[in-house]
Design a protein around this motif. Structure first.
Motif, PDB file in Angstrom:
ATOM      1  N   ASP A  94      12.169   8.729 -12.843  1.00 52.89           N
ATOM      2  CA  ASP A  94      12.467   7.759 -11.789  1.00 52.89           C
ATOM      3  C   ASP A  94      13.379   8.392 -10.736  1.00 52.89           C
ATOM      4  N   VAL A  95      13.199   7.964  -9.494  1.00 51.11           N
ATOM      5  CA  VAL A  95      14.133   8.289  -8.413  1.00 51.11           C
ATOM      6  C   VAL A  95      14.315   7.025  -7.586  1.00 51.11           C
ATOM      7  N   PHE A 113      19.539   9.180  -2.600  1.00 53.89           N
ATOM      8  CA  PHE A 113      18.494   9.254  -3.624  1.00 53.89           C
ATOM      9  C   PHE A 113      19.156   9.615  -4.942  1.00 53.89           C
ATOM     10  N   ARG A 115      18.734  10.145  -9.167  1.00 55.86           N
ATOM     11  CA  ARG A 115      17.813  10.495 -10.252  1.00 55.86           C
ATOM     12  C   ARG A 115      18.551  10.438 -11.588  1.00 55.86           C
ATOM     13  N   GLN A 128      22.775  12.674  -7.525  1.00 55.89           N
ATOM     14  CA  GLN A 128      22.656  11.883  -6.299  1.00 55.89           C
ATOM     15  C   GLN A 128      22.838  12.768  -5.079  1.00 55.89           C
ATOM     16  N   ARG A 162      13.022   1.666  -6.156  1.00 55.83           N
ATOM     17  CA  ARG A 162      12.442   2.824  -6.832  1.00 55.83           C
ATOM     18  C   ARG A 162      11.412   3.484  -5.907  1.00 55.83           C
ATOM     19  N   TRP A 164      10.159   6.867  -6.906  1.00 59.24           N
ATOM     20  CA  TRP A 164       9.348   7.539  -7.927  1.00 59.24           C
ATOM     21  C   TRP A 164       9.455   6.724  -9.214  1.00 59.24           C
ATOM     22  N   ALA A 195      15.167  14.102  -2.653  1.00 57.89           N
ATOM     23  CA  ALA A 195      14.750  13.840  -4.033  1.00 57.89           C
ATOM     24  C   ALA A 195      14.635  15.147  -4.818  1.00 57.89           C
ATOM     25  N   THR A 198      17.961  16.479  -6.043  1.00 53.73           N
ATOM     26  CA  THR A 198      18.458  15.886  -7.290  1.00 53.73           C
ATOM     27  C   THR A 198      17.774  16.500  -8.506  1.00 53.73           C
ATOM     28  N   GLU A 202      19.339  18.125 -11.972  1.00 53.51           N
ATOM     29  CA  GLU A 202      18.831  17.740 -13.290  1.00 53.51           C
ATOM     30  C   GLU A 202      18.506  18.972 -14.122  1.00 53.51           C
TER      31      GLU A 202
END
Length: 657
Positions: A94-95, A113, A115, A128, A162, A164, A195, A198, A202
């Motif tokens: 999800d994003v 954005f 994540r 973020q 949302r 993604w 996006a 982020t 991750e």
């Protein structure tokens, strides 16, 4: 899906803790490097963005090392808003997007954005990125409408949404967002760039989990926050206890007529933390210069952090700093649906500079006078340089001067305190993208507030419109009346404001805030940024240092005598051949000492007439007489003058002997 719960005190060894703490900083900086290389808009490329790593509860673990101050203290609010909105419905891949200023955001242009970072079935944190989109819709190009009284006139408000879902890009949602901007392809490019940034964070956090284990990384996130809280509280142990108060102003509330708008700040140190109280500040104004709760807290955190430069910034810092900003409906806690896009030039830097003044009393070794005010000039319309007409947005901010300090002059031509990471936009890039030519961009002589330590100098920038059609100009600033001030006897800088076609029959002063003014091919414009306020009595500045300022072009020969009482003989300016007349300097300083407090009592109406008659300059009436006018017409602003004089006495004349 479930969240990792708060862990008990762990036994992380110091080396592992230090490695992970710095690795978190690296993970955030990698986001910044990613977006810098992939963004589409010139605004974001000029570093109007920030990044953060948050824990599973949305608390900030680490900000980026180059982030701009205004985003500080808002990113955790937005992460928590996403958690609140989608509790129990957050999946890997999800994003989310959000720009809502009423859910802890800044203004509508700043789109975040967010994540979630999963390990197995657990959220261990959130990555973020927040970037300033050049346009987000609304009444005017660039979305800065000074006439807006509610957010409905300002642009698209994005509540947590949302973009993604489980790794699947929701094209229809993204298209809805970018189609509400004046540059949809640019916005879509920035959306993907943010996006993907982020995702970089991750990947870095997952690498750390693989190396150190999930429990160790989560424990380090908590301990990084606890560490910051501890060192802030420990730093306060040797400081004096007590209360300190100040007030700063917005220039005006258009609905109330003439008179500056007060922002009141009280600092309390009681040995248990840092406490602020902003109650008593004015009601929300009828324009876009209001602040929401997120940005007011951000100003408090950023202003305080300036005096703790070695402390990492995360939610541990926020726990050590508390603030009562009062009920909704004020200029510092406007609430829905008040317009807030101009908060950056409005309450934000007034709060920061007020905090600088308060902490200058607590930590005099780091004392600093007021810095220049952030400003944006926006020009938007049709670019007709080619056969295919396209829409353009020339979106510009300037450097300026910071305040004089305890033992040093202020920094000149520096980014605003609002965003010290902001880069001055390259003129060549602006001219390639827009039908606007920059004709001048130079240090502004006499813009630094006089003091024992001079305020840094501002900049003047001017340009001309070329191949434009159906084009308008807007300007977001302030300090046209609440002029950048000095402390401990120092004097103010210069007013902000934009001139159109200066020096021609079509000359017009547009002021320090305006929107939607029509402009045409061949129109010229110019604007100064202020310098910083002066620190200490300018009559105590060594004449040799004033002479160096004259040689460097920071101070004119005339103002050297008027402001510093230093009389300089001009022998050959082409080779910087000047010398000081020491006897005349002694007499000039004695004369200024004998009369300067009287000047602040002179009838303002008389001073205004002398200005209109050409007998006094703008700097004369601000620095000597403490009088505020409409700088276009010369009309006296009586209430603003009364407020300005009161502040000038408190910060300056009370220190003169």
């Amino acid at each position: 899906m479930k969240k990792i719960q708060d862990m008990k005190d762990s036994a992380l060894d110091p080396v592992t803790f230090e490695v992970l703490k710095n690795a978190f900083a690296t993970s955030v900086d990698l986001m910044s490097e990613q977006i810098l290389r992939t963004c589409y808009s010139f605004v974001i490329y000029s570093r109007d963005f920030s990044s953060a790593l948050c824990d599973a509860q949305g608390n900030t673990v680490m900000q980026g090392s180059g982030d701009i101050a205004v985003h500080v203290g808002t990113l955790h609010f937005q992460c928590k808003a996403v958690l609140e909105e989608f509790e129990g419905d957050i999946q890997p891949g999800d994003v989310f997007a959000i720009n809502d200023p009423y859910r802890g955001g800044t203004h509508l242009n700043d789109v975040s954005f967010i994540r979630p970072i999963f390990v197995d079935d657990d959220i261990v944190g959130f990555a973020q990125n927040k970037g300033h989109w050049a346009d987000i819709g609304g009444n005017v190009p660039g979305s800065f409408d000074v006439n807006a009284s509610t957010h409905f006139s300002e642009g698209l408000r994005i509540t947590p949404i949302r973009v993604w879902r489980s790794g699947i890009f929701l094209h229809d949602v993204a298209q809805l967002l970018v189609s509400n901007t004046r540059a949809p392809s640019q916005a879509l490019g920035d959306l993907h760039a943010q996006a993907e940034a982020t995702a970089v964070c991750e990947r870095e956090i997952l690498r750390l989990v693989d190396k150190y284990s999930k429990s160790t990384v989560v424990a380090a996130m908590q301990e990084t926050q606890d560490y910051v809280e501890r060192i802030v509280l420990k730093s306060l142990a040797g400081m004096p206890k007590g209360e300190w108060k100040t007030v700063d102003y917005l220039d005006a509330d258009p609905a109330l007529g003439e008179g500056m708008v007060p922002i009141k700040i009280k600092l309390t140190l009681d040995g248990n933390g840092i406490h602020y109280d902003l109650t008593g500040s004015a009601p929300a104004v009828s324009t876009f210069l209001n602040s929401g709760y997120g940005t007011t807290h951000s100003a408090i955190y950023a202003g305080t952090k300036t005096f703790f430069p070695d402390v990492p910034l995360n939610s541990g810092f926020y726990r050590a700093v508390t603030a009562n900003i009062g009920d909704e409906g004020t200029v510092v806690n406007a609430g829905w649906p008040h317009a807030v896009t101009g908060f950056c030039s409005g309450p934000y830097e007034k709060i920061m500079n007020g905090i600088f003044e308060l902490w200058s009393g607590v930590m005099p070794e780091r004392a600093m006078a007021c810095a220049f005010n952030l400003e944006y000039l926006l020009i938007g319309g049709n670019d007709v340089r080619t056969d295919t007409t396209s829409y353009f947005m020339w979106y510009d901010w300037m450097a300026g001067g910071w305040g004089g300090r305890q033992s040093k002059d202020g920094s000149s031509a520096t980014s605003p305190v609002f965003g010290t990471g902001l880069a001055v936009q390259p003129v060549e890039g602006q001219e390639r993208l827009n039908p606007v030519l920059t004709m001048s961009h130079e240090i502004s002589t006499d813009s630094g507030g006089p003091g024992r330590f001079r305020g840094g100098c501002g900049v003047e920038k001017g340009g001309v419109l070329t191949d434009v059609d159906k084009t308008v100009m807007s300007y977001c600033c302030d300090r046209g009346r609440s002029v950048t001030w000095g402390i401990n006897g120092g004097l103010p800088s210069v007013p902000h404001g934009v001139w159109i076609n200066k020096g021609t029959e079509k000359e017009k002063y547009l002021g320090a805030t305006f929107s939607n003014v029509g402009v045409h091919p061949g129109d010229t414009f110019t604007r100064p940024s202020a310098g910083g306020g002066g620190f200490g009595d300018p009559l105590e500045r060594p004449p040799e240092e004033v002479l160096e300022d004259v040689i460097d072009g920071y101070v004119s020969v005339k103002r050297a005598e008027c402001d510093y009482g230093v009389v300089i003989n001009v022998n050959d300016p082409d080779v910087d051949d000047y010398d000081i007349d020491l006897e005349q300097t002694r007499r000039a300083r004695d004369w200024i000492r004998a009369h300067r407090k009287e000047w602040l009592e002179k009838a303002p109406q008389t001073v205004a007439k002398q200005y209109r008659d050409g007998e006094l300059s703008v700097l004369d009436i601000i620095r000597r007489y403490g009088v505020v006018l409409d700088w276009g017409t010369g009309e006296l602003l009586e209430k603003s003058t009364q407020q300005f004089r009161e502040a000038l006495r408190r910060r300056s004349s009370n220190y003169w002997v």
